[in-house]
Design a protein around this motif. Structure first.
Motif, PDB file in Angstrom:
ATOM      1  N   GLY A 265       0.808  -1.205   0.000  1.00  0.00           N
ATOM      2  CA  GLY A 265       0.000   0.000   0.000  1.00  0.00           C
ATOM      3  C   GLY A 265       0.836   1.246   0.000  1.00  0.00           C
ATOM      4  O   GLY A 265       1.959   1.264   0.506  1.00  0.00           O
TER       5      GLY A 265
ATOM      6  N   TYR B 194       0.513   5.083   1.291  1.00  0.00           N
ATOM      7  CA  TYR B 194      -0.211   5.943   2.215  1.00  0.00           C
ATOM      8  C   TYR B 194       0.447   7.310   2.184  1.00  0.00           C
ATOM      9  O   TYR B 194       1.675   7.417   2.101  1.00  0.00           O
ATOM     10  CB  TYR B 194      -0.156   5.373   3.639  1.00  0.00           C
ATOM     11  CG  TYR B 194      -0.850   4.045   3.765  1.00  0.00           C
ATOM     12  CD1 TYR B 194      -2.159   3.978   4.226  1.00  0.00           C
ATOM     13  CD2 TYR B 194      -0.208   2.862   3.420  1.00  0.00           C
ATOM     14  CE1 TYR B 194      -2.807   2.756   4.335  1.00  0.00           C
ATOM     15  CE2 TYR B 194      -0.852   1.643   3.525  1.00  0.00           C
ATOM     16  CZ  TYR B 194      -2.155   1.598   3.989  1.00  0.00           C
ATOM     17  OH  TYR B 194      -2.788   0.396   4.096  1.00  0.00           O
TER      18      TYR B 194
ATOM     19  N   GLN C 192      -4.469   0.277  12.134  1.00  0.00           N
ATOM     20  CA  GLN C 192      -5.279   0.341  10.931  1.00  0.00           C
ATOM     21  C   GLN C 192      -6.593   1.030  11.308  1.00  0.00           C
ATOM     22  O   GLN C 192      -7.246   0.641  12.280  1.00  0.00           O
ATOM     23  CB  GLN C 192      -5.530  -1.064  10.407  1.00  0.00           C
ATOM     24  CG  GLN C 192      -6.203  -1.113   9.081  1.00  0.00           C
ATOM     25  CD  GLN C 192      -6.363  -2.539   8.590  1.00  0.00           C
ATOM     26  OE1 GLN C 192      -6.276  -3.485   9.359  1.00  0.00           O
ATOM     27  NE2 GLN C 192      -6.604  -2.694   7.323  1.00  0.00           N
TER      28      GLN C 192
ATOM     29  N   GLN D 233      -8.325   2.109   5.317  1.00  0.00           N
ATOM     30  CA  GLN D 233      -8.207   3.278   4.439  1.00  0.00           C
ATOM     31  C   GLN D 233      -7.258   4.326   5.008  1.00  0.00           C
ATOM     32  O   GLN D 233      -6.792   5.205   4.295  1.00  0.00           O
ATOM     33  CB  GLN D 233      -9.580   3.898   4.176  1.00  0.00           C
ATOM     34  CG  GLN D 233     -10.479   2.995   3.355  1.00  0.00           C
ATOM     35  CD  GLN D 233      -9.797   2.534   2.070  1.00  0.00           C
ATOM     36  OE1 GLN D 233      -9.355   3.342   1.255  1.00  0.00           O
ATOM     37  NE2 GLN D 233      -9.676   1.224   1.900  1.00  0.00           N
TER      38      GLN D 233
ATOM     39  N   LYS E  96      -4.671   5.978   2.691  1.00  0.00           N
ATOM     40  CA  LYS E  96      -4.297   5.062   1.612  1.00  0.00           C
ATOM     41  C   LYS E  96      -4.691   5.669   0.271  1.00  0.00           C
ATOM     42  O   LYS E  96      -5.812   6.104   0.074  1.00  0.00           O
ATOM     43  CB  LYS E  96      -4.967   3.705   1.796  1.00  0.00           C
ATOM     44  CG  LYS E  96      -4.470   2.665   0.817  1.00  0.00           C
ATOM     45  CD  LYS E  96      -4.944   1.281   1.178  1.00  0.00           C
ATOM     46  CE  LYS E  96      -4.243   0.297   0.263  1.00  0.00           C
ATOM     47  NZ  LYS E  96      -4.495  -1.069   0.634  1.00  0.00           N
TER      48      LYS E  96
END
Length: 160
Positions: free
Chosen positions: A31, A33, A130, A135, A158
């Motif tokens: 991911g 971010y 998280q 997200q 994200k």
């Protein structure tokens, strides 16, 4: 030097007091971010990005944009390393550091950054949460003298 101090301050000024439940992400995850902040002084957006790869590689880059979600104009710095996630405990080892060759410049292309010729590894261990179903993430490292991390949780959104 003033610009560097401002940049460091800008990067670590976002805090989060969200008490959402921590959800383990496993040993590694993918991911990108980011966290953005507008600078009225230079009229650009600073973008602090963390790029996590499944293989444990991690990239931290600071780039510049004309708009919050626009194209990157260039880089101000780049750090490369590895990470390991053990439930919520995040351990990061930074081993490559790149910065602007000319401190008077605001940004440069990635290839225009100068590598630290004598890097020494920097290891940090902190907590990764998280949030919002993945997200967003919040990362908190304890204070240290090397990276001036005394800012509490830093929240990233994200984007990929």
């Amino acid at each position: 030097m003033k610009r560097l101090a401002l940049l460091i301050l800008l990067i670590f000024t976002f805090f989060s007091c969200n008490d959402d439940e921590i959800k383990p992400l496993g040993m590694h995850f993918n991911g990108t971010y980011e966290q953005t902040m507008y600078s009225e002084e230079v009229e650009v957006w600073y973008v602090h990005s963390l790029v996590f790869q499944d293989n444990g590689d991690l990239e931290q880059r600071i780039t510049i944009r004309e708009s919050e979600e626009g194209d990157e104009l260039g880089y101000t710095s780049l750090m490369l390393g590895t990470y390991e996630l053990n439930e919520e405990e995040l351990t990061v080892v930074w081993d490559e550091f790149y910065a602007l060759e000319d401190p008077e410049e605001l940004y440069a292309p990635r290839a225009g950054l100068k590598a630290d010729e004598e890097p020494s590894n920097i290891t940090q261990t902190g907590i990764l949460e998280q949030i919002d179903g993945g997200q967003r993430i919040a990362i908190e490292f304890p204070c240290n003298d090397v990276l001036s991390n005394c800012t509490g949780k830093i929240v990233y959104t994200k984007v990929d």
